[in-house]
Write an enzyme that holds these catalytic residues in place. Structure first.
Site, PDB file in Angstrom:
ATOM      1  N   LYS A 121     -39.417   4.261 -22.294  1.00  0.00           N
ATOM      2  CA  LYS A 121     -39.425   5.201 -21.011  1.00  0.00           C
ATOM      3  C   LYS A 121     -40.209   4.319 -19.970  1.00  0.00           C
ATOM      4  O   LYS A 121     -39.537   4.172 -18.826  1.00  0.00           O
ATOM      5  CB  LYS A 121     -40.289   6.264 -21.363  1.00  0.00           C
ATOM      6  N   ASP A 139     -39.075  11.759 -20.056  1.00  0.00           N
ATOM      7  CA  ASP A 139     -40.583  12.161 -20.161  1.00  0.00           C
ATOM      8  C   ASP A 139     -40.382  13.566 -20.825  1.00  0.00           C
ATOM      9  O   ASP A 139     -39.402  14.128 -21.053  1.00  0.00           O
ATOM     10  CB  ASP A 139     -41.105  12.117 -19.210  1.00  0.00           C
TER      11      ASP A 139
END
Length: 222
Positions: A121, A139
């Site tokens: 991420k 997320d």
């Protein structure tokens, strides 16, 4: 509607509402974004931006950060939470960037995730926002929205990333993540989503159920 068409329509509706988004984490270099992303775990962006103002004034690049005592880093970043592990990872990542990458943040997924404290991420955030290399960061907001919209049935960020990447052209990935995060923060909240004000309601199987639940909760609270 096929999933590919649905996902494109979701993108188009959100783009019409929010346009091209910028990363909310303040930074002047790839290293500063890397540090800010690391600090943003379980911490609001607004608080990170306050903390990094002091942090980057003291150590604006990897070399200077690597020379800062870990205890001093921890003191400065304490308001961001998890300051012990974050300070150790930030110091170690800075040292690795300084020594192995000549004080320059690398621009490949493989090299980025080799740095302490950096996962896919975070790497996707850095690639997309600093190097214009397409990446789709997943997320909690992205995860929640794409599950509610039935684009995915997975809670695994890497699987969600792969599913979206297979359905949308790469040039949309980075901003699409920003769009979903923005919509998640403003409308599609984890609790009490504003389904009546949601431009994606017609595409969302959860919208009717959530609207009924929210109406019932409001009635009970009267």
């Amino acid at each position: 509607m096929r999933k590919k068409e649905k996902l494109q329509k979701i993108h188009d509706l959100l783009f019409a509402a929010y346009g091209t988004c910028s990363c909310p984490l303040k930074h002047d270099s790839p290293f500063q974004l890397l540090a800010a992303v690391m600090l943003s775990a379980q911490c609001r962006d607004e608080r990170v931006n306050i903390v990094t103002k002091e942090l980057f004034a003291a150590a604006p690049d990897a070399l200077s950060m690597s020379k800062m005592p870990v205890g001093e880093i921890e003191r400065i970043i304490h308001p961001c939470g998890l300051s012990g592990s974050k300070s150790r990872n930030l110091s170690a990542a800075a040292a690795m960037i300084s020594e192995k990458f000549n004080n320059t943040v690398p621009c490949t997924m493989e090299e980025l995730i080799s740095l302490p404290g950096i996962g896919r991420k975070s790497a996707n955030v850095i690639l997309g926002n600093c190097f214009d290399i397409p990446g789709f960061p997943v997320d909690t907001h992205v995860n929640r929205l794409l599950n509610r919209l039935k684009i995915t049935a997975s809670s695994d960020p890497q699987k969600i990333e792969a599913e979206v990447n297979a359905l949308l052209p790469p040039e949309l990935w980075t901003n699409f993540s920003h769009l979903l995060i923005t919509h998640g923060r403003q409308v599609c909240h984890a609790r009490s989503p504003e389904c009546n004000n949601c431009r994606l309601a017609e595409l969302c199987p959860e919208s009717k159920k959530l609207s009924i639940k929210n109406s019932a909760n409001a009635e009970n609270n009267r």
